[in-house]
Write a protein that holds these residues in place. Structure first.
Motif, PDB file in Angstrom:
ATOM      1  N   ALA A  41       0.835  -1.176   0.016  1.00 53.86           N
ATOM      2  CA  ALA A  41       0.135  -0.207  -0.046  1.00 53.86           C
ATOM      3  C   ALA A  41       0.704   1.181  -0.015  1.00 53.86           C
ATOM      4  O   ALA A  41       0.604   2.512  -0.722  1.00 53.86           O
ATOM      5  CB  ALA A  41      -0.921  -0.054   0.994  1.00 53.86           C
ATOM      6  N   ALA A  42       1.894   1.230   0.754  1.00 49.07           N
ATOM      7  CA  ALA A  42       2.842   2.305   0.957  1.00 49.07           C
ATOM      8  C   ALA A  42       3.460   2.631  -0.422  1.00 49.07           C
ATOM      9  O   ALA A  42       3.556   3.740  -1.069  1.00 49.07           O
ATOM     10  CB  ALA A  42       3.927   2.210   1.863  1.00 49.07           C
ATOM     11  N   GLY A  43       3.894   1.634  -1.178  1.00 49.24           N
ATOM     12  CA  GLY A  43       4.559   1.709  -2.398  1.00 49.24           C
ATOM     13  C   GLY A  43       3.619   2.314  -3.510  1.00 49.24           C
ATOM     14  O   GLY A  43       3.896   3.024  -4.404  1.00 49.24           O
ATOM     15  N   LEU A  44       2.289   1.651  -3.532  1.00 44.95           N
ATOM     16  CA  LEU A  44       1.489   2.257  -4.345  1.00 44.95           C
ATOM     17  C   LEU A  44       1.006   3.583  -4.209  1.00 44.95           C
ATOM     18  O   LEU A  44       1.042   4.254  -5.321  1.00 44.95           O
ATOM     19  CB  LEU A  44       0.112   1.318  -4.528  1.00 44.95           C
ATOM     20  N   ARG A  45       0.802   4.124  -3.086  1.00 46.84           N
ATOM     21  CA  ARG A  45       0.702   5.275  -2.816  1.00 46.84           C
ATOM     22  C   ARG A  45       1.857   6.563  -3.292  1.00 46.84           C
ATOM     23  O   ARG A  45       1.677   7.306  -4.077  1.00 46.84           O
ATOM     24  CB  ARG A  45       0.247   5.666  -1.360  1.00 46.84           C
ATOM     25  N   TRP A  46       3.051   5.802  -3.129  1.00 44.92           N
ATOM     26  CA  TRP A  46       4.259   6.697  -3.463  1.00 44.92           C
ATOM     27  C   TRP A  46       4.427   6.599  -4.927  1.00 44.92           C
ATOM     28  O   TRP A  46       4.608   7.846  -5.466  1.00 44.92           O
ATOM     29  CB  TRP A  46       5.571   6.139  -2.753  1.00 44.92           C
ATOM     30  N   LEU A  47       4.058   5.564  -5.482  1.00 47.70           N
ATOM     31  CA  LEU A  47       4.321   5.579  -7.153  1.00 47.70           C
ATOM     32  C   LEU A  47       3.154   6.314  -7.650  1.00 47.70           C
ATOM     33  O   LEU A  47       3.311   7.137  -8.695  1.00 47.70           O
ATOM     34  CB  LEU A  47       4.519   4.366  -7.592  1.00 47.70           C
ATOM     35  N   GLY A  48       2.133   6.290  -7.130  1.00 45.56           N
ATOM     36  CA  GLY A  48       0.804   7.000  -7.506  1.00 45.56           C
ATOM     37  C   GLY A  48       1.195   8.493  -7.644  1.00 45.56           C
ATOM     38  O   GLY A  48       0.206   9.154  -8.398  1.00 45.56           O
ATOM     39  N   GLU A  49       2.086   8.975  -7.118  1.00 49.44           N
ATOM     40  CA  GLU A  49       2.290  10.310  -6.964  1.00 49.44           C
ATOM     41  C   GLU A  49       2.706  10.623  -8.526  1.00 49.44           C
ATOM     42  O   GLU A  49       2.825  11.890  -8.870  1.00 49.44           O
ATOM     43  CB  GLU A  49       3.146  11.012  -6.013  1.00 49.44           C
ATOM     44  N   ALA A  50       3.042   9.920  -9.165  1.00 44.29           N
ATOM     45  CA  ALA A  50       3.728  10.000 -10.402  1.00 44.29           C
ATOM     46  C   ALA A  50       3.229   9.045 -11.667  1.00 44.29           C
ATOM     47  O   ALA A  50       3.697   9.429 -12.608  1.00 44.29           O
ATOM     48  CB  ALA A  50       5.492   9.695 -10.338  1.00 44.29           C
ATOM     49  N   ILE A  51       2.683   7.995 -11.375  1.00 41.42           N
ATOM     50  CA  ILE A  51       2.244   7.350 -12.444  1.00 41.42           C
ATOM     51  C   ILE A  51       0.721   6.706 -12.069  1.00 41.42           C
ATOM     52  O   ILE A  51       0.369   6.691 -10.947  1.00 41.42           O
ATOM     53  CB  ILE A  51       3.103   6.217 -12.653  1.00 41.42           C
ATOM     54  N   THR A  52       0.009   6.116 -13.034  1.00 33.21           N
ATOM     55  CA  THR A  52      -1.147   5.552 -12.775  1.00 33.21           C
ATOM     56  C   THR A  52      -1.139   4.057 -12.067  1.00 33.21           C
ATOM     57  O   THR A  52      -0.257   3.104 -12.535  1.00 33.21           O
ATOM     58  CB  THR A  52      -1.918   5.002 -14.235  1.00 33.21           C
ATOM     59  N   VAL A  53      -1.551   4.054 -11.045  1.00 32.74           N
ATOM     60  CA  VAL A  53      -1.596   2.754 -10.073  1.00 32.74           C
ATOM     61  C   VAL A  53      -3.209   2.890  -9.449  1.00 32.74           C
ATOM     62  O   VAL A  53      -3.818   3.889  -9.319  1.00 32.74           O
ATOM     63  CB  VAL A  53      -0.876   2.787  -8.979  1.00 32.74           C
ATOM     64  N   PRO A  54      -3.662   1.439  -9.083  1.00 30.32           N
ATOM     65  CA  PRO A  54      -4.822   1.400  -8.360  1.00 30.32           C
ATOM     66  C   PRO A  54      -4.904   2.326  -6.904  1.00 30.32           C
ATOM     67  O   PRO A  54      -4.153   2.169  -6.478  1.00 30.32           O
ATOM     68  CB  PRO A  54      -5.153  -0.184  -8.066  1.00 30.32           C
ATOM     69  N   GLU A  55      -6.208   2.904  -6.654  1.00 29.56           N
ATOM     70  CA  GLU A  55      -6.249   3.746  -5.560  1.00 29.56           C
ATOM     71  C   GLU A  55      -6.243   2.406  -4.606  1.00 29.56           C
ATOM     72  O   GLU A  55      -6.900   1.599  -4.483  1.00 29.56           O
ATOM     73  CB  GLU A  55      -7.586   4.419  -5.520  1.00 29.56           C
ATOM     74  N   VAL A  56      -5.749   2.933  -3.278  1.00 27.84           N
ATOM     75  CA  VAL A  56      -5.724   2.271  -2.131  1.00 27.84           C
ATOM     76  C   VAL A  56      -6.883   2.397  -1.384  1.00 27.84           C
ATOM     77  O   VAL A  56      -7.055   3.706  -0.833  1.00 27.84           O
ATOM     78  CB  VAL A  56      -4.573   2.207  -1.328  1.00 27.84           C
ATOM     79  N   VAL A  57      -7.858   1.675  -1.295  1.00 32.71           N
ATOM     80  CA  VAL A  57      -9.166   1.811  -0.911  1.00 32.71           C
ATOM     81  C   VAL A  57      -9.044   1.662   0.640  1.00 32.71           C
ATOM     82  O   VAL A  57      -9.530   2.381   1.662  1.00 32.71           O
ATOM     83  CB  VAL A  57     -10.348   1.153  -1.298  1.00 32.71           C
ATOM     84  N   GLU A  58      -8.594   0.659   1.268  1.00 31.50           N
ATOM     85  CA  GLU A  58      -8.329   0.166   2.436  1.00 31.50           C
ATOM     86  C   GLU A  58      -6.954  -0.537   2.770  1.00 31.50           C
ATOM     87  O   GLU A  58      -6.797  -1.525   1.924  1.00 31.50           O
ATOM     88  CB  GLU A  58      -9.339  -0.425   3.228  1.00 31.50           C
ATOM     89  N   VAL A  59      -6.305  -0.623   3.825  1.00 25.86           N
ATOM     90  CA  VAL A  59      -5.069  -1.534   4.010  1.00 25.86           C
ATOM     91  C   VAL A  59      -5.392  -1.920   5.486  1.00 25.86           C
ATOM     92  O   VAL A  59      -5.490  -0.830   6.568  1.00 25.86           O
ATOM     93  CB  VAL A  59      -3.812  -0.963   3.707  1.00 25.86           C
ATOM     94  N   ALA A  60      -4.996  -3.055   6.166  1.00 27.27           N
ATOM     95  CA  ALA A  60      -5.243  -3.330   7.441  1.00 27.27           C
ATOM     96  C   ALA A  60      -4.388  -4.661   7.400  1.00 27.27           C
ATOM     97  O   ALA A  60      -3.791  -4.950   6.463  1.00 27.27           O
ATOM     98  CB  ALA A  60      -6.857  -3.940   7.801  1.00 27.27           C
ATOM     99  N   ASP A  61      -4.449  -5.121   8.792  1.00 23.00           N
ATOM    100  CA  ASP A  61      -3.333  -6.300   8.696  1.00 23.00           C
ATOM    101  C   ASP A  61      -3.713  -7.722   7.929  1.00 23.00           C
ATOM    102  O   ASP A  61      -3.052  -8.422   7.812  1.00 23.00           O
ATOM    103  CB  ASP A  61      -3.278  -6.608  10.518  1.00 23.00           C
ATOM    104  N   ASP A  62      -5.291  -7.630   7.855  1.00 18.15           N
ATOM    105  CA  ASP A  62      -5.512  -8.798   7.129  1.00 18.15           C
ATOM    106  C   ASP A  62      -6.141  -8.569   5.714  1.00 18.15           C
ATOM    107  O   ASP A  62      -6.373  -9.803   5.138  1.00 18.15           O
ATOM    108  CB  ASP A  62      -6.750  -9.553   7.857  1.00 18.15           C
ATOM    109  N   ARG A  63      -5.918  -7.560   5.315  1.00 16.05           N
ATOM    110  CA  ARG A  63      -6.496  -7.247   3.685  1.00 16.05           C
ATOM    111  C   ARG A  63      -6.024  -5.883   3.221  1.00 16.05           C
ATOM    112  O   ARG A  63      -5.470  -5.121   3.967  1.00 16.05           O
ATOM    113  CB  ARG A  63      -7.951  -7.226   3.720  1.00 16.05           C
TER     114      ARG A  63
END
Length: 263
Positions: A41-63
């Motif tokens: 999730a952290a990587g997607l949000r960081w890359l998403g500042e510069a390129i198209t990635v899926p939005e992180v809707v939720e992240v938790a310990d189990d999903r």
């Protein structure tokens, strides 16, 4: 949730497509190490500042819940757009070589502690830790250690830290909306040639178009094609660790090419 469809599993994680109560379609990944889900999730949000990635809707310990990416086609035009976007993502840069979150590739931990330069990072955070995990003959280990010793001379011109995906094989590029959408990153500050070498490892649709557009946007340093085997050492070692000796020959061919080029 209104509905849930099972999509199978990957590396011990359950994959699902779901429709939320508000009508949004999402991709759900459950299982595995909680740290790996949060790292993704952290990587997607960081890359998403510069390129198209899926939005992180939720992240938790189990999903991990991501916006659903509708399927498209890997057309030549989409490949060219992706190549330009990839160059801009790399150019967005990173504070250093490494990342402030734990690294994972599949479910294997990776050390993202920063290093002074890329050869040091690649040797001590990527190649040597996985070499210790791989069941390889002693002679193979010695050859890989020799390649590591030659990293400073084999790595080519020094470059600033790039914002890299870190596991950019073709399966982690979804074609949608007229471009490539990145998923499943092992994101960190690294060398931009690493992502391009990973794309080449198993092939990607319209690879020549991607590279041509990339170079138009951000020219690569001389000799980058000769350095492809160097950047493939880590993913090939990962495959030896995950899947065994069937990848040994490919790994050792890459090692041989690195040793030859560094003479």
């Amino acid at each position: 949730m209104r509905s849930v469809d099972d999509l199978g599993s990957s590396h011990g994680r359950r994959l699902q497509r779901a429709v939320l109560d508000d009508g949004r379609e999402v991709f759900v990944k459950t299982g595995g190490a909680p740290e790996a889900l949060r790292s993704e999730a952290a990587g997607l949000r960081w890359l998403g500042e510069a390129i198209t990635v899926p939005e992180v809707v939720e992240v938790a310990d189990d999903r991990l819940v991501l916006a659903w990416v509708p399927a498209g086609q890997p057309s030549p035009a989409a490949a060219e757009r992706f190549g330009r976007e990839l160059a801009r993502m790399h150019r967005a840069g990173a504070p250093g070589f490494g990342a402030p979150w734990p690294g994972f590739i599949a479910d294997l931990p990776m050390d993202n502690t920063s290093a002074g330069d890329w050869p040091e990072f690649y040797a001590t955070r990527r190649i040597l830790p996985f070499l210790r995990q791989a069941s390889l003959p002693a002679e193979d280990v010695r050859l890989i250690e020799r390649a590591v010793e030659r990293l400073p001379e084999a790595a080519g011109p020094l470059e600033p830290p790039a914002r890299v995906h870190g596991d950019l094989w073709s399966g982690n590029v979804l074609w949608s909306g007229g471009t490539g959408v990145l998923i499943d990153p092992a994101a960190h500050g690294g060398h931009r040639e690493t992502d391009l070498a990973m794309l080449a490892l198993f092939g990607v649709p319209h690879q020549d178009r991607i590279l041509a557009a990339y170079e138009e946007e951000s020219p690569l340093a001389d000799g980058w094609r000769e350095r492809v085997p160097l950047h493939q050492l880590h993913p090939l070692l990962v495959h030896v660790v995950l899947f065994g000796g069937s990848y040994r020959d490919s790994l050792m061919r890459a090692v041989s090419r690195v040793l030859s080029s560094a003479r």
